[in-house]
Design a protein around this motif. Sequence first.
Motif, short mmCIF file in Angstrom:
data_model
loop_
_atom_site.label_atom_id
_atom_site.label_comp_id
_atom_site.label_asym_id
_atom_site.label_seq_id
_atom_site.Cartn_x
_atom_site.Cartn_y
_atom_site.Cartn_z
N VAL A 248 0.84 -1.20 0.00
CA VAL A 248 0.00 0.00 0.00
C VAL A 248 0.88 1.25 0.00
O VAL A 248 0.61 2.22 -0.73
CB VAL A 248 -0.95 -0.01 1.22
CG1 VAL A 248 -1.68 1.32 1.34
CG2 VAL A 248 -1.94 -1.16 1.10
N GLU A 249 1.90 1.25 0.81
CA GLU A 249 2.83 2.38 0.86
C GLU A 249 3.48 2.60 -0.50
O GLU A 249 3.62 3.74 -0.96
CB GLU A 249 3.90 2.10 1.92
CG GLU A 249 4.90 3.21 2.12
CD GLU A 249 5.94 2.83 3.17
OE1 GLU A 249 6.06 3.57 4.16
OE2 GLU A 249 6.61 1.80 2.99
N SER B 1 3.60 5.85 -5.66
CA SER B 1 3.56 5.77 -7.12
C SER B 1 2.38 6.53 -7.69
O SER B 1 2.51 7.30 -8.66
CB SER B 1 3.52 4.31 -7.56
OG SER B 1 4.62 3.58 -7.07
N LEU B 2 1.19 6.34 -7.11
CA LEU B 2 -0.01 7.00 -7.61
C LEU B 2 0.02 8.50 -7.38
O LEU B 2 -0.40 9.28 -8.24
CB LEU B 2 -1.25 6.39 -6.95
CG LEU B 2 -1.59 4.96 -7.38
CD1 LEU B 2 -2.69 4.39 -6.49
CD2 LEU B 2 -2.02 4.93 -8.84
N LEU B 3 0.53 8.93 -6.21
CA LEU B 3 0.64 10.35 -5.94
C LEU B 3 1.58 11.02 -6.94
O LEU B 3 1.27 12.10 -7.49
CB LEU B 3 1.13 10.58 -4.51
CG LEU B 3 1.38 12.04 -4.11
CD1 LEU B 3 0.10 12.85 -4.21
CD2 LEU B 3 1.96 12.12 -2.70
N SER B 4 2.71 10.41 -7.20
CA SER B 4 3.67 10.96 -8.15
C SER B 4 3.08 11.03 -9.55
O SER B 4 3.26 12.02 -10.27
CB SER B 4 4.94 10.12 -8.16
OG SER B 4 5.48 9.99 -6.87
N LEU B 5 2.35 9.98 -9.95
CA LEU B 5 1.73 9.97 -11.27
C LEU B 5 0.68 11.06 -11.39
O LEU B 5 0.59 11.74 -12.42
CB LEU B 5 1.10 8.60 -11.53
CG LEU B 5 0.50 8.40 -12.92
CD1 LEU B 5 1.61 8.35 -13.98
CD2 LEU B 5 -0.33 7.12 -12.98
N ALA B 6 -0.12 11.25 -10.35
CA ALA B 6 -1.17 12.27 -10.38
C ALA B 6 -0.57 13.66 -10.49
O ALA B 6 -1.04 14.49 -11.30
CB ALA B 6 -2.03 12.16 -9.13
N VAL B 7 0.46 13.94 -9.72
CA VAL B 7 1.11 15.27 -9.78
C VAL B 7 1.72 15.49 -11.15
O VAL B 7 1.56 16.57 -11.76
CB VAL B 7 2.19 15.39 -8.68
CG1 VAL B 7 2.97 16.69 -8.84
CG2 VAL B 7 1.55 15.32 -7.30
N ALA B 8 2.42 14.49 -11.67
CA ALA B 8 3.05 14.63 -12.99
C ALA B 8 2.00 14.82 -14.08
O ALA B 8 2.19 15.62 -15.00
CB ALA B 8 3.90 13.40 -13.29
N LEU C 25 9.55 12.02 -3.80
CA LEU C 25 8.40 12.49 -4.57
C LEU C 25 8.84 13.34 -5.76
O LEU C 25 8.37 13.15 -6.89
CB LEU C 25 7.46 13.29 -3.67
CG LEU C 25 6.22 13.87 -4.39
CD1 LEU C 25 5.30 12.75 -4.85
CD2 LEU C 25 5.47 14.83 -3.47
N LEU C 26 9.74 14.29 -5.53
CA LEU C 26 10.20 15.16 -6.62
C LEU C 26 10.93 14.36 -7.70
O LEU C 26 10.76 14.62 -8.90
CB LEU C 26 11.12 16.25 -6.05
CG LEU C 26 10.45 17.28 -5.15
CD1 LEU C 26 11.49 18.24 -4.57
CD2 LEU C 26 9.37 18.05 -5.90
#
Length: 247
Positions: A30-31, A36-43, A100-101
Motif C-alpha cells: 500500500v505504501e 507511485s499513484l501520488l507521483s503519477l497524479a502530480v506529474a 516524490l520530486l
Amino acid sequence: MSIIDETVRWLSEPNRWSWTDPAGIPYRTVEHLEFSLLSLAVAALLTIPLALVLAHYRRGEFLASSAVNIGRAIPSFGLIILFWFLASRWDVSTTFWPLLLALVALALPPLFTNTYAGVTSLEQDTVDAARGTGHTELQIMLRVELPLASPVILAGLRVAFLQLVATVAIGAIVNDGGGLGRYIVDGFALGAGGYGEIVAGGIAVIALALVCEGVFALITRFAVPRGLALQHRGRSENPHAVAPDPS
C-alpha cells in the motif's frame, strides 16, 4: 540453509502478512502504491494540460522531442540522491520530498511526449469539422482531441507508472518508507543473513509491476471505445494506411 529456504522462512514469519505492521508485505505494498499513484497524479496535472494546449496550437515540437531524450538520459538513482542532498542542505524533510520530486521528474517526459504525439497525430479534418460546427478551441481540446488521443495518453500513463513502481523500490535507500524496496535495502544491510529478505522483496516488486501492467491493460480496454482502440491499433501496425472515406 539455501536461499529458497531462507526466503520461505522469511515469508512465513507471523507479522509478514499484516496490513498494519510496517514489516508486513500488504502494508509495504500500500505504501508503495501510494507513492507511485501520488507521483503519477502530480506529474499528470503538470504535464497533460500543457502538452494538450501546445499540441492543439502545434507549438512546442522542440520541447516534445527534447522530452524523449531527457527521459532516456535521466538516471533515476541520481535524481533521488540529488534531491535528497538538496533537501538535507535546505533543512527540508528527507523522508518524503526527495523521492516524490524525483518520481515526478521521471514521469514528466513520457506523459508529455505521448500526450503531444497523440494529439498531433489526429486527422486535421476531424478538428476542422468540429471547429466548423461552432466548437470553441477549448471544447475541441476537451471533447475531440483529448478523447481521440486517449489510447496514446493511456500508454504514456502506463509506461510512467511502471517506471515509478520500479523507482520507488530504489528510493528506499533515502526514504524511511520506500515501500517494498525497504525489504531489499534492509536485506543488504543484514549481509548474508538477509538474502531471503532480498529475494522476497525483489519478487514482491516484480509481482506488483506485473499486476499494475494487467490493471492498466484492463483500464485501457474499458476506458477507450472499442472502435477507437481498433483504429489506433491498426494505425500502429500500418502507419502508412489511408483512412477509409466515411461517405
